[in-house]
Scaffold this motif. Structure first.
Motif, PDB file in Angstrom:
ATOM      1  N   ALA A 211       0.864  -1.179   0.000  1.00  0.00           N
ATOM      2  CA  ALA A 211       0.000   0.000   0.000  1.00  0.00           C
ATOM      3  C   ALA A 211       0.900   1.229   0.000  1.00  0.00           C
ATOM      4  O   ALA A 211       1.975   1.226   0.619  1.00  0.00           O
ATOM      5  N   ALA A 212       0.498   2.259  -0.695  1.00  0.00           N
ATOM      6  CA  ALA A 212       1.262   3.505  -0.751  1.00  0.00           C
ATOM      7  C   ALA A 212       0.314   4.671  -0.570  1.00  0.00           C
ATOM      8  O   ALA A 212      -0.826   4.643  -1.057  1.00  0.00           O
ATOM      9  N   ARG A 213       0.785   5.675   0.142  1.00  0.00           N
ATOM     10  CA  ARG A 213      -0.076   6.816   0.450  1.00  0.00           C
ATOM     11  C   ARG A 213       0.718   8.107   0.300  1.00  0.00           C
ATOM     12  O   ARG A 213       1.824   8.231   0.808  1.00  0.00           O
ATOM     13  N   TYR A 214       0.136   9.043  -0.430  1.00  0.00           N
ATOM     14  CA  TYR A 214       0.718  10.380  -0.551  1.00  0.00           C
ATOM     15  C   TYR A 214       0.454  11.150   0.736  1.00  0.00           C
ATOM     16  O   TYR A 214      -0.651  11.122   1.274  1.00  0.00           O
ATOM     17  N   GLY A 215       1.479  11.838   1.251  1.00  0.00           N
ATOM     18  CA  GLY A 215       1.356  12.511   2.532  1.00  0.00           C
ATOM     19  C   GLY A 215       1.234  14.018   2.463  1.00  0.00           C
ATOM     20  O   GLY A 215       0.267  14.592   2.947  1.00  0.00           O
ATOM     21  N   PHE A 216       2.193  14.682   1.814  1.00  0.00           N
ATOM     22  CA  PHE A 216       2.182  16.144   1.843  1.00  0.00           C
ATOM     23  C   PHE A 216       2.989  16.688   0.670  1.00  0.00           C
ATOM     24  O   PHE A 216       3.745  15.968   0.017  1.00  0.00           O
ATOM     25  N   ALA A 217       2.818  17.986   0.428  1.00  0.00           N
ATOM     26  CA  ALA A 217       3.603  18.708  -0.573  1.00  0.00           C
ATOM     27  C   ALA A 217       4.000  20.058   0.001  1.00  0.00           C
ATOM     28  O   ALA A 217       3.188  20.727   0.648  1.00  0.00           O
ATOM     29  N   ARG A 218       5.258  20.435  -0.218  1.00  0.00           N
ATOM     30  CA  ARG A 218       5.732  21.776   0.124  1.00  0.00           C
ATOM     31  C   ARG A 218       6.389  22.363  -1.114  1.00  0.00           C
ATOM     32  O   ARG A 218       7.213  21.719  -1.760  1.00  0.00           O
ATOM     33  N   THR A 219       6.023  23.611  -1.436  1.00  0.00           N
ATOM     34  CA  THR A 219       6.470  24.235  -2.672  1.00  0.00           C
ATOM     35  C   THR A 219       7.199  25.534  -2.381  1.00  0.00           C
ATOM     36  O   THR A 219       6.744  26.330  -1.556  1.00  0.00           O
ATOM     37  N   ASN A 220       8.306  25.721  -3.086  1.00  0.00           N
ATOM     38  CA  ASN A 220       9.022  26.993  -3.035  1.00  0.00           C
ATOM     39  C   ASN A 220       9.217  27.483  -4.471  1.00  0.00           C
ATOM     40  O   ASN A 220       9.825  26.793  -5.296  1.00  0.00           O
TER      41      ASN A 220
END
Length: 327
Positions: A211-220
């Motif tokens: 199983a795989a799960r996307y957690g978060f994104a941080r953008t600069n």
């Protein structure tokens, strides 16, 4: 002269220990009816609560057995229930058995309860014996290459947002990883932007599968020093807007898509490795679980030799009044 020691309820000016003056917070008085329920449950005695065999083999069965001497006091309208927690919640008789085959190590709790009180009688942790299992290590470099390939697939060179020449960074944790993605965005009627994305993912086993799960994104987002001068300072506001838009885009589409593709790729690799391992083996082995670290993907495979389930005398039958398992 040294100060005399002061004790709660005997402070100067408060000889009788007034809580309002001492600052003590007394618990609220217990409801008399609830107190009678607690006294009722305190009469019960746990005779036995055990699992056999314990530990058990993967996919093997154990039998939970318990014996509770119930209270003898009678309170009108009050019914004492024996409850088994562990795989959901199940109302059980005071003496009984139940087959158990949870996928992972599981702690079972046997309790008694009334409408106003609950008392835990005992706990049993049902473990798993992995002595007959093998561990198949796969290099984390292979997983890192899979991740980078999925990122490249998500950002083709023909798109408006493309990869820069910098390296795609992948840092592993325990069953998790963080990807640093260097991008360039072609912003119409504005300056091109450098976008540095950081994405977090989890990869974990569920009943032997990936199983795989996307957690978060941080953008600069950066337009460079020249853009700040030529745009009269407006580039900073545009960058903030782009960062928010990118985070939303990754949350809603790119992040989950990468997670799904990666899950399928890792599952396919594990299936191939297991098929090679099972050649000439009887009984065959199957994946029980795995652990991803910065060093490798460690896949644990165990023989499939579980016996049929034992009979469960607590399952509701024609004459049964037992409540079914509630999860």
């Amino acid at each position: 002269m040294a100060d005399r020691p002061r004790f709660p309820g005997n402070t100067l000016g408060n000889r009788f220990g007034d809580p309002a003056l001492d600052g003590e917070v007394l618990p609220p008085p217990i409801d008399p009816e609830r107190f009678r329920h607690i006294q009722l449950l305190n009469e019960a005695v746990l005779v036995n609560f055990a699992a056999s065999p314990n530990p058990r083999t993967p996919w093997g069965w154990s039998t939970l057995a318990w014996d509770v001497t119930m209270p003898t006091t009678f309170l009108p309208g009050v019914h004492v229930e024996a409850v088994l927690f562990g795989e959901g919640e199940q109302i059980v008789p005071a003496q009984g058995t139940r087959p158990a085959r949870p996928y992972n190590e599981t702690t079972y709790t046997l309790s008694l309860r009334t409408p106003l009180a609950l008392r835990m009688m005992g706990q049993v942790t049902l473990g798993i014996d992995f002595g007959a299992c093998f561990e198949l290590p796969q290099r984390s470099d292979v997983i890192r290459d899979l991740i980078r390939e999925e990122v490249r697939r998500a950002f083709p060179s023909s798109g408006q947002v493309t990869l820069r020449d910098s390296e795609i960074g992948v840092d592993f944790g325990i069953n998790s990883f963080v990807v640093d993605i260097p991008l360039t965005a072609d912003v119409p009627n504005w300056f091109d932007a450098d976008i540095d994305m950081t994405l977090g993912f989890e990869v974990f086993p569920v009943d032997g599968r990936v199983a795989a799960r996307y957690g978060f994104a941080r953008t600069n987002v950066s337009f460079g020093t020249a853009s700040a001068i030529l745009s009269g300072g407006c580039s900073s506001a545009v960058a903030k807007a782009l960062e928010a838009a990118c985070d939303g885009f990754f949350d809603g589409f790119i992040g989950p898509a990468i997670a799904r593709q990666l899950r399928d790729q890792v599952q396919a690799g594990m299936n191939t490795a297991l098929a090679e391992f099972n050649q000439g083996r009887s009984p065959p082995y199957k994946v029980h679980d795995f652990t991803l670290t910065e060093f490798n993907l460690l896949v644990r495979v165990c023989p499939v030799s579980a016996p049929p389930p034992p009979p469960d005398p607590n399952r509701p039958g024609r004459d049964g009044g037992l409540e079914p398992l509630r999860s």
